[in-house]
Design a protein around this motif. Structure first.
Motif, PDB file in Angstrom:
ATOM      1  N   PRO A  44       0.791  -1.232   0.000  1.00  0.00           N
ATOM      2  CA  PRO A  44       0.000   0.000   0.000  1.00  0.00           C
ATOM      3  C   PRO A  44       0.821   1.278   0.000  1.00  0.00           C
ATOM      4  CG  PRO A  44       0.107  -0.906   2.208  1.00  0.00           C
ATOM      5  CD  PRO A  44       0.782  -1.907   1.316  1.00  0.00           C
ATOM      6  N   CYS A  68      -6.468   0.160  -2.436  1.00  0.00           N
ATOM      7  CA  CYS A  68      -6.916  -1.221  -2.587  1.00  0.00           C
ATOM      8  C   CYS A  68      -6.796  -1.775  -3.998  1.00  0.00           C
ATOM      9  CB  CYS A  68      -8.368  -1.338  -2.127  1.00  0.00           C
ATOM     10  SG  CYS A  68      -8.641  -0.783  -0.426  1.00  0.00           S
ATOM     11  N   CYS A  75      -4.152  -4.423  -4.260  1.00  0.00           N
ATOM     12  CA  CYS A  75      -3.954  -5.283  -3.091  1.00  0.00           C
ATOM     13  C   CYS A  75      -3.668  -6.727  -3.514  1.00  0.00           C
ATOM     14  CB  CYS A  75      -5.181  -5.248  -2.188  1.00  0.00           C
ATOM     15  SG  CYS A  75      -5.001  -6.233  -0.683  1.00  0.00           S
ATOM     16  N   ARG A  86      -2.683  -9.139  -1.032  1.00  0.00           N
ATOM     17  CA  ARG A  86      -2.423  -9.839   0.214  1.00  0.00           C
ATOM     18  C   ARG A  86      -3.684 -10.268   0.942  1.00  0.00           C
ATOM     19  NH1 ARG A  86       0.865  -5.221   2.430  1.00  0.00           N
ATOM     20  NH2 ARG A  86       1.191  -5.178   0.206  1.00  0.00           N
ATOM     21  N   CYS A 124      -9.482  -8.845   3.769  1.00  0.00           N
ATOM     22  CA  CYS A 124      -9.274  -7.401   3.747  1.00  0.00           C
ATOM     23  C   CYS A 124      -9.112  -6.925   5.181  1.00  0.00           C
ATOM     24  CB  CYS A 124     -10.461  -6.700   3.091  1.00  0.00           C
ATOM     25  SG  CYS A 124     -10.360  -4.884   3.133  1.00  0.00           S
TER      26      CYS A 124
END
Length: 336
Positions: free
Chosen positions: A235, A259, A262, A264, A276
């Motif tokens: 991020p 996001c 993202c 992960r 999340c």
């Protein structure tokens, strides 16, 4: 034989797993947990052997980066057994990086062993370099122990990055001193906005919240900031300070939603998978892990089902002067 990679509904490849190995910590940071925390019974935690099986399954499904978190991961008994076990995936080439996030309090004990296990980088959470303020923000911590841990990490050959949470009326005046200190120690630095995670008792999230847009503007009064296009899959957004050559990261879940890229997911110490950080939805992987299934088919199916439910993004929002999107669980439960 490798399985098909993990792809979420928005075509993001999931190749980064953050694993909380314990919810316990030897600090009580005011933005992370209450002082009178009730921790999970130890019997509810995955064993180190189960964590090995769980992480090995994710690695077989394409996870390339494994970050160990807590609580404070180094307070878990026999934790080096787990790090050493994960080292075999580095040796085989299945895993690209094994790393951890720590408060640094125990690092002087483990730095050499971590390097021997294959760890090359560590993130140390440190919000102030003032001794009295450090004791205030951590409640139980002592800055001298963390500084000793940093010394040990660098002596062992570990690359150190400092993660500092930006806290209004607490470390605003340390923005430049912390930057200069990191430069003097050849350490990377990332600033993080405080996130609405868990009930902090008397602590008020809105009183703590210092937007990084303001921090960055103030930093620009002292340094020339050059935007960097570099992305690490995480991020953080980066700038270079032209006067020092430092790369400074900013993680801004509230002033900038990160996001879209993202990659992960987060596994708790009890086997819950959070797709999340900023959503309550999770999948229980402990049950399929413990099924009598030597081929691990049930676990792999549960992981794929969970990834198929990964949301597009989080709902953190302070814009209406209340911490909308606040999560009921503490940061220590998910591991940051």
């Amino acid at each position: 034989m490798t399985s098909a990679p993990l792809i979420d509904p928005f075509m993001r490849a999931i190749d980064y797993l953050r694993v909380s190995v314990t919810d316990r910590c030897d600090f009580r940071c005011t933005y992370c947990m209450s002082e009178d925390m009730t921790f999970l019974p130890k019997r509810d935690l995955l064993t180190l052997e189960e964590l090995d099986r769980m992480c090995s399954t994710f690695i077989r499904l394409g996870v390339k980066k494994l970050r160990i978190t807590g609580g404070e991961p180094l307070v878990r008994r026999d934790i080096m057994t787990f790090f050493n076990a994960m080292g075999r995936h580095l040796e085989s080439g299945a895993l690209n990086e094994l790393t951890l996030t720590t408060n640094g309090s125990q690092l002087h004990r483990f730095a050499k062993d971590l390097y021997a296990a294959g760890v090359r980088r560590v993130n140390i959470s440190l919000d102030t370099i003032d001794t009295d303020k450090f004791a205030q923000i951590t409640r139980w911590g002592r800055l001298a122990n963390v500084l000793r841990g940093i010394d040990a990490a660098q002596e062992a050959g570990l690359r150190v990055k400092i993660n500092a949470v930006a806290l209004k009326n607490f470390n605003e005046d340390e923005m430049v001193p912390i930057t200069q200190w990191c430069k003097s120690r050849d350490m990377d630095l990332t600033w993080i906005e405080v996130m609405p995670m868990g009930d902090m008792g008397e602590e008020d999230r809105l009183d703590q919240y210092w937007p990084l847009s303001d921090l960055r503007a103030r930093l620009a009064e002292t340094y020339t900031l050059t935007e960097l296009s570099e992305r690490t899959g995480g991020p953080a957004r980066y700038v270079r300070l032209e006067e020092t050559g430092q790369k400074i990261g900013f993680i801004t879940p509230l002033t900038h939603n990160f996001c879209e890229s993202c990659n992960r997911v987060r596994l708790t110490c009890t086997g819950q998978l959070y797709m999340c950080l900023g959503q309550e939805d999770m999948a229980d992987l402990r049950a399929p892990l413990r099924m009598n299934d030597e081929g691990q088919g049930a676990l792999e199916t549960a992981i794929r089902t969970a990834i198929a439910l990964k949301p597009k993004g989080h709902d953190f929002d302070y814009s209406r002067q209340r911490p909308d999107g606040q999560m009921s669980r503490h940061m220590s439960h998910t591991g940051g």
